[in-house]
Design an enzyme around this catalytic site. Sequence first.
Site, PDB file in Angstrom:
ATOM      1  N   LYS A  47      53.961 -30.060   9.691  1.00  0.00           N
ATOM      2  CA  LYS A  47      53.474 -30.959   9.811  1.00  0.00           C
ATOM      3  C   LYS A  47      53.460 -32.105  10.319  1.00  0.00           C
ATOM      4  O   LYS A  47      54.429 -32.283  11.003  1.00  0.00           O
ATOM      5  CB  LYS A  47      53.767 -31.061   8.068  1.00  0.00           C
ATOM      6  CG  LYS A  47      54.650 -31.920   7.415  1.00  0.00           C
ATOM      7  CD  LYS A  47      54.150 -32.760   5.692  1.00  0.00           C
ATOM      8  CE  LYS A  47      55.893 -32.852   5.927  1.00  0.00           C
ATOM      9  NZ  LYS A  47      55.867 -32.469   4.304  1.00  0.00           N
ATOM     10  N   TYR A 272      59.826 -61.528  23.843  1.00  0.00           N
ATOM     11  CA  TYR A 272      59.063 -62.616  23.092  1.00  0.00           C
ATOM     12  C   TYR A 272      59.863 -62.991  22.064  1.00  0.00           C
ATOM     13  O   TYR A 272      60.942 -62.881  21.725  1.00  0.00           O
ATOM     14  CB  TYR A 272      58.459 -61.790  22.385  1.00  0.00           C
ATOM     15  CG  TYR A 272      56.730 -61.670  23.700  1.00  0.00           C
ATOM     16  CD1 TYR A 272      55.853 -61.847  23.570  1.00  0.00           C
ATOM     17  CD2 TYR A 272      57.011 -59.499  24.087  1.00  0.00           C
ATOM     18  CE1 TYR A 272      55.276 -61.650  24.162  1.00  0.00           C
ATOM     19  CE2 TYR A 272      55.788 -59.209  24.863  1.00  0.00           C
ATOM     20  CZ  TYR A 272      54.647 -60.062  24.722  1.00  0.00           C
ATOM     21  OH  TYR A 272      54.286 -60.033  25.793  1.00  0.00           O
TER      22      TYR A 272
HETATM   23  C1  LIG Z   1      57.283 -32.809   3.899  1.00  0.00           C
HETATM   24  C2  LIG Z   1      57.504 -31.262   2.679  1.00  0.00           C
HETATM   25  C3  LIG Z   1      59.544 -30.407   3.154  1.00  0.00           C
HETATM   26  C4  LIG Z   1      60.295 -30.904   3.918  1.00  0.00           C
HETATM   27  O1  LIG Z   1      60.823 -31.389   3.979  1.00  0.00           O
HETATM   28  P1  LIG Z   1      62.139 -31.880   4.821  1.00  0.00           P
HETATM   29  O2  LIG Z   1      62.978 -32.929   4.209  1.00  0.00           O
HETATM   30  O3  LIG Z   1      61.696 -31.943   6.249  1.00  0.00           O
HETATM   31  O4  LIG Z   1      63.162 -30.786   4.805  1.00  0.00           O
HETATM   32  C5  LIG Z   1      59.086 -29.828   2.072  1.00  0.00           C
HETATM   33  N1  LIG Z   1      58.149 -29.734   0.747  1.00  0.00           N
HETATM   34  C6  LIG Z   1      57.044 -30.334   1.225  1.00  0.00           C
HETATM   35  C7  LIG Z   1      56.620 -29.620  -0.691  1.00  0.00           C
HETATM   36  C8  LIG Z   1      56.665 -31.099   1.964  1.00  0.00           C
HETATM   37  O5  LIG Z   1      55.406 -32.517   1.960  1.00  0.00           O
END
Ligand SMILES: *Cc1c(COP(=O)(O)O)cnc(C)c1O
Length: 378
Positions: A47, A272
């Site tokens: 994702k 800035y």
């Molecule tokens: C994003 C997510 C993961 C992965 O988590 P990490 O800490 O990046 O390994 C696993 N399970 C769910 C339900 C998630 O939303």
Amino acid sequence: MRPPAAESGLQIPHAAWLEIRLGRMGSNLDALRAHCSKETDVLAVVKANAYGHGLLESARALQGRVRYLGVSSLRELLTLKENHIEAAIFVFGRLAGPEIRAALLDGVTLSVSSLEEAQEIAVVSAGLGRKTPVHIKVDTGMGRFGIPFREAVKVIEKIVLLPALEIEGLYTHFPTAELDDGFADQQLSDFALLIQALAQKGIKFRYRHAANSAGILRHSHPLLNMVRPGLLLYGIYPDTTLKSIIQVQPVLALKSRIMLVKTLTAGATAGYGRQFSAKKPTRIAVLAVGYSHGYPFNAWRDAEVLIQGKRYKLAGRISMDYMAVHLNDDTLPRDEEVTLIGENQGDRIGAEDIADWAGTIPYEVVTRLLGQLPRIYL
Ligand SMILES: *Cc1c(COP(=O)(O)O)cnc(C)c1O
């Protein structure tokens, strides 16, 4: 993406870019698997543009090696499908009504967090003459998606009766997987009780999973047979205490070049807010990375970059597209390569370091890296 002038044969060097070593993603996956039992399947989380690493390229590197690729939105799912990614895709997020129909493609598995959601997916599936694989999510303490643990048996007994669904998995999620504070262990024992209670009623699940990256290393259970790594796949540690448990290599590097070197006169200020002032004639270098590229503005007081194996501090605040570094008494040429994240002559800056400097988490650092930054796959 090629620079526009490439057509005329002129190669314009990038001013800021990401270098991504996909081979390391594979070795990080191997390192994670080594912590799991042999029967454990992997749902690799891609994702958020694969945590900034590029959704399609990461998906291509991982497919064939994992059971599922995990995304959170319909848009990510469709991008994978339109680009002929063959892997089975798991969608974490809650899809809004009309999105369900668009998502019901071959090789897609959906998450279900309530009876209503299950019914909605079942109706659309039945209308399309399909049977949709789903994993039921249970809330054992994350307090977000998922059927509340205490209602889970009753609700799941109803969901399994829906004919257009193939109930393939049961899962939960940890809010504090990196800690050993007992909370995740309590969640796991609740989750195991639920698996057993449902099994006694004849309801069994092909996949049972709970662990994200930190959970894989800290919280396993013999009833679980799938893991969901994200951050560690990309070689980034969710928590520094995990470094002693597993060795992973960062996949991504953020680089720029020195755009300009100049000497500020004594008393002159830079940036800035005039937060940097030269006590004596001071050489600074301007780099082509700013907060618009996703480098966190808040990091400026502590941030460092690597040039020719040495660390340099920022001279004042980060601008939208640029930042300046203080060169001390060093002479460095224009166009010299600068490492903002990654390795440089034996030294290394991690996304974890930038997160520390900015008061945020490494997840945010990498997922904010601008989508349009050129990504060079090595
Ligand atoms: C994003 C997510 C993961 C992965 O988590 P990490 O800490 O990046 O390994 C696993 N399970 C769910 C339900 C998630 O939303």
